[in-house]
Design a protein around this motif. Sequence first.
Motif, PDB file in Angstrom:
ATOM      1  N   LEU A   5       0.851  -1.193   0.000  1.00  0.00           N
ATOM      2  CA  LEU A   5       0.000   0.000   0.000  1.00  0.00           C
ATOM      3  C   LEU A   5       0.890   1.248   0.000  1.00  0.00           C
ATOM      4  CD1 LEU A   5      -2.532  -1.290   2.668  1.00  0.00           C
ATOM      5  CD2 LEU A   5      -2.970  -1.036   0.220  1.00  0.00           C
ATOM      6  N   SER A   6       0.278   2.414   0.225  1.00  0.00           N
ATOM      7  CA  SER A   6       1.049   3.643   0.380  1.00  0.00           C
ATOM      8  C   SER A   6       2.003   3.505   1.563  1.00  0.00           C
ATOM      9  CB  SER A   6       0.097   4.820   0.639  1.00  0.00           C
ATOM     10  OG  SER A   6       0.820   5.932   1.150  1.00  0.00           O
ATOM     11  N   ILE A   7       3.123   4.183   1.478  1.00  0.00           N
ATOM     12  CA  ILE A   7       4.094   4.210   2.573  1.00  0.00           C
ATOM     13  C   ILE A   7       3.444   4.667   3.881  1.00  0.00           C
ATOM     14  CG2 ILE A   7       4.851   6.574   2.026  1.00  0.00           C
ATOM     15  CD1 ILE A   7       7.111   3.678   3.304  1.00  0.00           C
ATOM     16  N   LEU A   8       2.349   5.419   3.804  1.00  0.00           N
ATOM     17  CA  LEU A   8       1.665   5.867   5.024  1.00  0.00           C
ATOM     18  C   LEU A   8       1.154   4.693   5.848  1.00  0.00           C
ATOM     19  CD1 LEU A   8      -0.378   9.004   3.855  1.00  0.00           C
ATOM     20  CD2 LEU A   8       1.826   8.923   5.043  1.00  0.00           C
ATOM     21  N   ASP A   9       0.734   3.607   5.179  1.00  0.00           N
ATOM     22  CA  ASP A   9       0.253   2.435   5.913  1.00  0.00           C
ATOM     23  C   ASP A   9       1.371   1.871   6.791  1.00  0.00           C
ATOM     24  OD1 ASP A   9      -2.082   0.345   6.053  1.00  0.00           O
ATOM     25  OD2 ASP A   9      -0.243  -0.853   5.841  1.00  0.00           O
ATOM     26  N   LEU A  10       2.541   1.737   6.227  1.00  0.00           N
ATOM     27  CA  LEU A  10       3.689   1.224   6.989  1.00  0.00           C
ATOM     28  C   LEU A  10       4.106   2.209   8.071  1.00  0.00           C
ATOM     29  CD1 LEU A  10       5.867  -1.033   7.199  1.00  0.00           C
ATOM     30  CD2 LEU A  10       7.252   0.322   5.618  1.00  0.00           C
ATOM     31  N   LEU A  11       4.128   3.498   7.743  1.00  0.00           N
ATOM     32  CA  LEU A  11       4.542   4.517   8.708  1.00  0.00           C
ATOM     33  C   LEU A  11       3.617   4.555   9.919  1.00  0.00           C
ATOM     34  CD1 LEU A  11       6.403   6.998   9.355  1.00  0.00           C
ATOM     35  CD2 LEU A  11       4.679   8.393   8.204  1.00  0.00           C
ATOM     36  N   PHE A  12       2.307   4.572   9.691  1.00  0.00           N
ATOM     37  CA  PHE A  12       1.369   4.686  10.811  1.00  0.00           C
ATOM     38  C   PHE A  12       1.317   3.410  11.648  1.00  0.00           C
ATOM     39  CE2 PHE A  12      -1.119   7.928   8.077  1.00  0.00           C
ATOM     40  CZ  PHE A  12      -0.322   8.958   8.542  1.00  0.00           C
ATOM     41  N   ASN A  13       1.667   2.287  11.052  1.00  0.00           N
ATOM     42  CA  ASN A  13       1.664   1.021  11.803  1.00  0.00           C
ATOM     43  C   ASN A  13       2.995   0.722  12.481  1.00  0.00           C
ATOM     44  OD1 ASN A  13      -1.019  -0.265  11.503  1.00  0.00           O
ATOM     45  ND2 ASN A  13      -0.576  -0.100   9.326  1.00  0.00           N
ATOM     46  N   GLU A  14       4.102   1.180  11.880  1.00  0.00           N
ATOM     47  CA  GLU A  14       5.424   0.809  12.384  1.00  0.00           C
ATOM     48  C   GLU A  14       6.267   1.982  12.870  1.00  0.00           C
ATOM     49  OE1 GLU A  14       6.733  -2.279  12.732  1.00  0.00           O
ATOM     50  OE2 GLU A  14       4.912  -3.269  11.997  1.00  0.00           O
ATOM     51  N   GLY A  15       5.833   3.224  12.579  1.00  0.00           N
ATOM     52  CA  GLY A  15       6.646   4.373  12.969  1.00  0.00           C
ATOM     53  C   GLY A  15       8.009   4.316  12.299  1.00  0.00           C
ATOM     54  N   ARG A  16       9.041   4.730  13.033  1.00  0.00           N
ATOM     55  CA  ARG A  16      10.386   4.750  12.434  1.00  0.00           C
ATOM     56  C   ARG A  16      11.007   3.355  12.321  1.00  0.00           C
ATOM     57  NH1 ARG A  16      13.674  10.321  13.659  1.00  0.00           N
ATOM     58  NH2 ARG A  16      12.260  11.630  12.462  1.00  0.00           N
ATOM     59  N   TYR A  17      10.378   2.359  12.949  1.00  0.00           N
ATOM     60  CA  TYR A  17      10.826   0.970  12.730  1.00  0.00           C
ATOM     61  C   TYR A  17      10.648   0.598  11.256  1.00  0.00           C
ATOM     62  CZ  TYR A  17      10.436   0.714  17.837  1.00  0.00           C
ATOM     63  OH  TYR A  17      10.570   0.948  19.177  1.00  0.00           O
ATOM     64  N   ALA A  18       9.829   1.368  10.553  1.00  0.00           N
ATOM     65  CA  ALA A  18       9.583   1.116   9.128  1.00  0.00           C
ATOM     66  C   ALA A  18      10.877   1.111   8.321  1.00  0.00           C
ATOM     67  CB  ALA A  18       8.635   2.178   8.567  1.00  0.00           C
ATOM     68  N   VAL A  19      11.850   1.917   8.727  1.00  0.00           N
ATOM     69  CA  VAL A  19      13.091   2.018   7.952  1.00  0.00           C
ATOM     70  C   VAL A  19      13.830   0.678   7.950  1.00  0.00           C
ATOM     71  CG1 VAL A  19      15.308   3.202   7.708  1.00  0.00           C
ATOM     72  CG2 VAL A  19      13.267   4.490   8.375  1.00  0.00           C
ATOM     73  N   ASP A  20      13.946   0.047   9.132  1.00  0.00           N
ATOM     74  CA  ASP A  20      14.606  -1.266   9.205  1.00  0.00           C
ATOM     75  C   ASP A  20      13.844  -2.292   8.375  1.00  0.00           C
ATOM     76  OD1 ASP A  20      16.623  -0.355  10.870  1.00  0.00           O
ATOM     77  OD2 ASP A  20      15.459  -0.745  12.685  1.00  0.00           O
ATOM     78  N   TYR A  21      12.531  -2.229   8.462  1.00  0.00           N
ATOM     79  CA  TYR A  21      11.700  -3.145   7.669  1.00  0.00           C
ATOM     80  C   TYR A  21      11.988  -2.958   6.173  1.00  0.00           C
ATOM     81  CZ  TYR A  21       7.538  -4.794   5.199  1.00  0.00           C
ATOM     82  OH  TYR A  21       6.715  -5.402   4.303  1.00  0.00           O
ATOM     83  N   LEU A  22      11.985  -1.714   5.706  1.00  0.00           N
ATOM     84  CA  LEU A  22      12.185  -1.422   4.285  1.00  0.00           C
ATOM     85  C   LEU A  22      13.548  -1.913   3.792  1.00  0.00           C
ATOM     86  CD1 LEU A  22      10.714   2.186   4.339  1.00  0.00           C
ATOM     87  CD2 LEU A  22       9.796   0.305   2.957  1.00  0.00           C
ATOM     88  N   LYS A  23      14.576  -1.747   4.645  1.00  0.00           N
ATOM     89  CA  LYS A  23      15.928  -2.161   4.247  1.00  0.00           C
ATOM     90  C   LYS A  23      16.060  -3.673   4.114  1.00  0.00           C
ATOM     91  CE  LYS A  23      18.444   1.863   6.015  1.00  0.00           C
ATOM     92  NZ  LYS A  23      19.277   2.397   7.112  1.00  0.00           N
ATOM     93  N   ASN A  24      15.140  -4.409   4.739  1.00  0.00           N
ATOM     94  CA  ASN A  24      15.184  -5.870   4.679  1.00  0.00           C
ATOM     95  C   ASN A  24      14.359  -6.453   3.532  1.00  0.00           C
ATOM     96  OD1 ASN A  24      16.907  -6.404   6.858  1.00  0.00           O
ATOM     97  ND2 ASN A  24      15.256  -6.034   8.318  1.00  0.00           N
ATOM     98  N   GLN A  25      13.714  -5.590   2.748  1.00  0.00           N
ATOM     99  CA  GLN A  25      12.876  -6.076   1.643  1.00  0.00           C
ATOM    100  C   GLN A  25      13.663  -6.091   0.332  1.00  0.00           C
ATOM    101  OE1 GLN A  25       9.763  -7.229   2.647  1.00  0.00           O
ATOM    102  NE2 GLN A  25      10.747  -6.653   4.566  1.00  0.00           N
ATOM    103  N   GLN A  26      13.205  -6.940  -0.581  1.00  0.00           N
ATOM    104  CA  GLN A  26      13.840  -7.037  -1.899  1.00  0.00           C
ATOM    105  C   GLN A  26      12.815  -6.710  -2.990  1.00  0.00           C
ATOM    106  OE1 GLN A  26      17.106  -7.707  -2.376  1.00  0.00           O
ATOM    107  NE2 GLN A  26      17.337  -7.756  -0.157  1.00  0.00           N
ATOM    108  N   LEU A  27      13.286  -6.106  -4.057  1.00  0.00           N
ATOM    109  CA  LEU A  27      12.415  -5.858  -5.211  1.00  0.00           C
ATOM    110  C   LEU A  27      12.708  -6.890  -6.291  1.00  0.00           C
ATOM    111  CD1 LEU A  27      12.491  -1.973  -5.540  1.00  0.00           C
ATOM    112  CD2 LEU A  27      10.664  -3.388  -4.656  1.00  0.00           C
TER     113      LEU A  27
END
Length: 203
Positions: A181-203
Amino acid sequence: MNIIIHPTYFPSISHYIAMLQADLVTLEMEDNFQKQTNRNRMYIYSPNGVQLLNIPVKHSIDKHQKYKDVRIENDFGWQKNHFKSLEAAYRTSPFFEYFEDDFRPLFEKKHEFLMDLNLETFELVNDALGVQFSIEKTDEYFHEVTNLKDFRSLANGKKDTTQIEEYTQVFNEKHGFINNLSILDLLFNEGRYAVDYLKNQQL
C-alpha cells in the motif's frame, strides 16, 4: 546503485524499498502524465479493505501533457475527504497520532500543480521516517536509461507486482494482510521501525 523513479502521491512501499537501496535517487520530471497511475493516487487500508484515494486533475486539450504541467482540480474539496479517510483508516494505529500534526497542514493547502504536491508529500514522509536521500532531477526525458536502474514502472500502481513481508496492519483480523500500500500504511503502523523493515525487503 543509482536509480530513476517517479515522484508519486504518498509513494508505495515498493518506492521506498528502491530508494533506500540507492546511493543516488533521480526523480523523473520530464515525462508525460499518464492516467490511472500513482502519480495522482494512493492506496490505503480502510475499515472496508483497500481504498483508493484519487486526486482530481484538470484535463488538458493537449493529449501529451507533461506531468509537471498537470494542475489539480481543487473545486471538489478532495483534501478534506482524503484526510478524513486517513483518520478512519489509521486513527487506531500505533503511530497515527504521533505524525498527525505533521501531515494535516498538507491537506489544508491548495496546491496548483500535482508535481509540487507530490514533492511535498515526499519531503514529509522522509522527515517522518528520519531518512535523507541524495536527489537529482531529470532535465530531459529518455525512454531508455543506461546508467540508472529504472524503477519508473513502480508508479503504475496495480501493475507493480512487488511482494513484501507481512507486518501488522490495523484491520488484519478483518481482511488479512494487504500488500504494498502507500508508505503511510507502513509509517502509521510501524513508525520509524519502518526504515529497518524497508531495508530488509527485496524488489
